[in-house]
Scaffold this motif. Structure first.
Motif, short mmCIF file in Angstrom:
data_model
loop_
_atom_site.label_atom_id
_atom_site.label_comp_id
_atom_site.label_asym_id
_atom_site.label_seq_id
_atom_site.Cartn_x
_atom_site.Cartn_y
_atom_site.Cartn_z
N LYS A 171 -24.48 -14.64 17.48
CA LYS A 171 -23.80 -14.22 16.25
C LYS A 171 -24.48 -14.84 15.02
O LYS A 171 -24.69 -14.16 14.02
CB LYS A 171 -22.32 -14.61 16.30
CG LYS A 171 -21.53 -14.14 15.10
CD LYS A 171 -20.06 -14.43 15.25
CE LYS A 171 -19.27 -13.84 14.10
NZ LYS A 171 -17.82 -14.04 14.30
N ALA A 172 -24.85 -16.11 15.10
CA ALA A 172 -25.49 -16.78 13.96
C ALA A 172 -26.83 -16.13 13.62
O ALA A 172 -27.17 -15.96 12.44
CB ALA A 172 -25.67 -18.27 14.25
N ASP A 173 -27.59 -15.75 14.65
CA ASP A 173 -28.87 -15.06 14.42
C ASP A 173 -28.63 -13.71 13.75
O ASP A 173 -29.34 -13.32 12.83
CB ASP A 173 -29.62 -14.84 15.74
CG ASP A 173 -30.00 -16.13 16.42
OD1 ASP A 173 -30.12 -17.17 15.74
OD2 ASP A 173 -30.17 -16.10 17.65
N TRP A 174 -27.66 -12.99 14.27
CA TRP A 174 -27.31 -11.67 13.76
C TRP A 174 -26.91 -11.76 12.29
O TRP A 174 -27.36 -10.96 11.47
CB TRP A 174 -26.19 -11.12 14.64
CG TRP A 174 -25.59 -9.83 14.25
CD1 TRP A 174 -26.12 -8.58 14.40
CD2 TRP A 174 -24.31 -9.63 13.66
NE1 TRP A 174 -25.25 -7.63 13.96
CE2 TRP A 174 -24.10 -8.26 13.50
CE3 TRP A 174 -23.29 -10.50 13.27
CZ2 TRP A 174 -22.96 -7.72 12.96
CZ3 TRP A 174 -22.13 -9.98 12.74
CH2 TRP A 174 -21.98 -8.60 12.58
N GLN A 175 -26.10 -12.76 11.95
CA GLN A 175 -25.71 -12.95 10.56
C GLN A 175 -26.90 -13.34 9.69
O GLN A 175 -27.07 -12.83 8.59
CB GLN A 175 -24.61 -14.03 10.47
CG GLN A 175 -23.30 -13.58 11.07
CD GLN A 175 -22.29 -14.70 11.20
OE1 GLN A 175 -22.64 -15.87 11.47
NE2 GLN A 175 -21.01 -14.37 11.03
N ALA B 30 -19.20 -6.20 18.71
CA ALA B 30 -19.18 -7.41 19.54
C ALA B 30 -18.87 -8.64 18.71
O ALA B 30 -18.04 -9.48 19.10
CB ALA B 30 -20.52 -7.58 20.25
N PHE B 31 -19.54 -8.78 17.56
CA PHE B 31 -19.43 -10.00 16.79
C PHE B 31 -18.25 -10.01 15.82
O PHE B 31 -17.84 -11.08 15.37
CB PHE B 31 -20.73 -10.27 16.03
CG PHE B 31 -21.89 -10.57 16.95
CD1 PHE B 31 -21.78 -11.48 17.98
CD2 PHE B 31 -23.11 -9.92 16.78
CE1 PHE B 31 -22.84 -11.76 18.83
CE2 PHE B 31 -24.18 -10.19 17.62
CZ PHE B 31 -24.05 -11.11 18.64
N LEU C 107 -17.30 -12.12 19.81
CA LEU C 107 -18.28 -12.72 20.72
C LEU C 107 -19.25 -13.59 19.94
O LEU C 107 -19.48 -13.39 18.74
CB LEU C 107 -19.02 -11.63 21.49
CG LEU C 107 -18.17 -10.71 22.37
CD1 LEU C 107 -19.06 -9.76 23.17
CD2 LEU C 107 -17.25 -11.50 23.27
N ASN C 108 -19.85 -14.53 20.63
CA ASN C 108 -20.88 -15.39 20.06
C ASN C 108 -22.26 -15.03 20.60
O ASN C 108 -23.27 -15.29 19.94
CB ASN C 108 -20.59 -16.86 20.37
CG ASN C 108 -21.64 -17.78 19.77
OD1 ASN C 108 -21.82 -17.81 18.56
ND2 ASN C 108 -22.35 -18.50 20.61
N ARG C 109 -22.30 -14.42 21.78
CA ARG C 109 -23.58 -14.13 22.43
C ARG C 109 -23.49 -12.79 23.15
O ARG C 109 -22.51 -12.51 23.83
CB ARG C 109 -23.91 -15.22 23.45
CG ARG C 109 -25.20 -15.02 24.21
CD ARG C 109 -25.42 -16.20 25.19
NE ARG C 109 -26.74 -16.15 25.77
CZ ARG C 109 -27.05 -15.44 26.85
NH1 ARG C 109 -26.14 -14.72 27.47
NH2 ARG C 109 -28.28 -15.45 27.32
#
Length: 177
Positions: A166-170, A111-112, A117-119
């Motif tokens: 995406k920022a959380d995932w990173q 997804a990311f 994707l961002n969300r």
């Protein structure tokens, strides 16, 4: 453990038994509650494979290549860079082994990175404690609650809305999982 790969029309057979098992479909797609015949399942499966704005992947055991379910993203919006995650582990012998978390992490990777994707969001039945744990391990956080949004066996229950950005995932270091 598991690998993800495209589904093919001839792979519908396992769904016949999975979708007839009330325990397997208890917290799954509402449409599954209505599918009673092989013809209905065939029609649903064929339509699923060609849905627009959707990524449908089979979940296969790495060592045997056996199909044990499917997962992906639906409602993919290139405008909003968002989509909705889903997973269906039909093979009960594989429940409780961490496969849901592994698949969720793989789908988020796609997804990311590939889909930009961002969300990614999802809804999960409040009684699906295994799903809630798997999603939290993969980085999803609770956003809210849809009160009495699902009815199973004549009983209403809440759906929990979760998402991961995406920022959380990173930040969580889940990149490359």
């Amino acid at each position: 453990m598991v690998k993800l790969a495209p589904l093919h029309p001839e792979q519908v057979t396992p769904f016949y038994s999975w979708l007839q098992d009330p325990e397997v479909i208890e917290y799954s797609l509402s449409a599954f509650q209505q599918l009673k015949t092989t013809a209905q399942i065939d029609q649903w499966f064929a339509a699923t494979l060609v849905q627009a704005h959707t990524l449908n992947l089979g979940i296969y055991l790495a060592e045997t290549n056996a199909l044990i379910g499917y997962a992906g993203l639906t409602g993919i919006s290139t405008t909003n860079h968002a989509g909705e995650y889903f997973i269906f582990l039909g093979e009960k012998t594989q429940w409780g082994k961490g496969l849901g978390t592994a698949v969720t992490k793989q789908i988020l990777q796609l997804a990311f990175t590939e889909h930009q994707l961002n969300r990614v969001m999802l809804t999960v039945s409040e009684g699906n404690t295994g799903g809630l744990r798997a999603y939290a391990k993969a980085g999803f956080v609770v956003e809210g609650r849809l009160r009495e949004a699902a009815c199973r066996q004549g009983v209403f229950h809440d759906k929990i809305v979760m998402s991961v950005l995406k920022a959380d995932w990173q930040r969580l270091g889940l990149v490359g999982c």
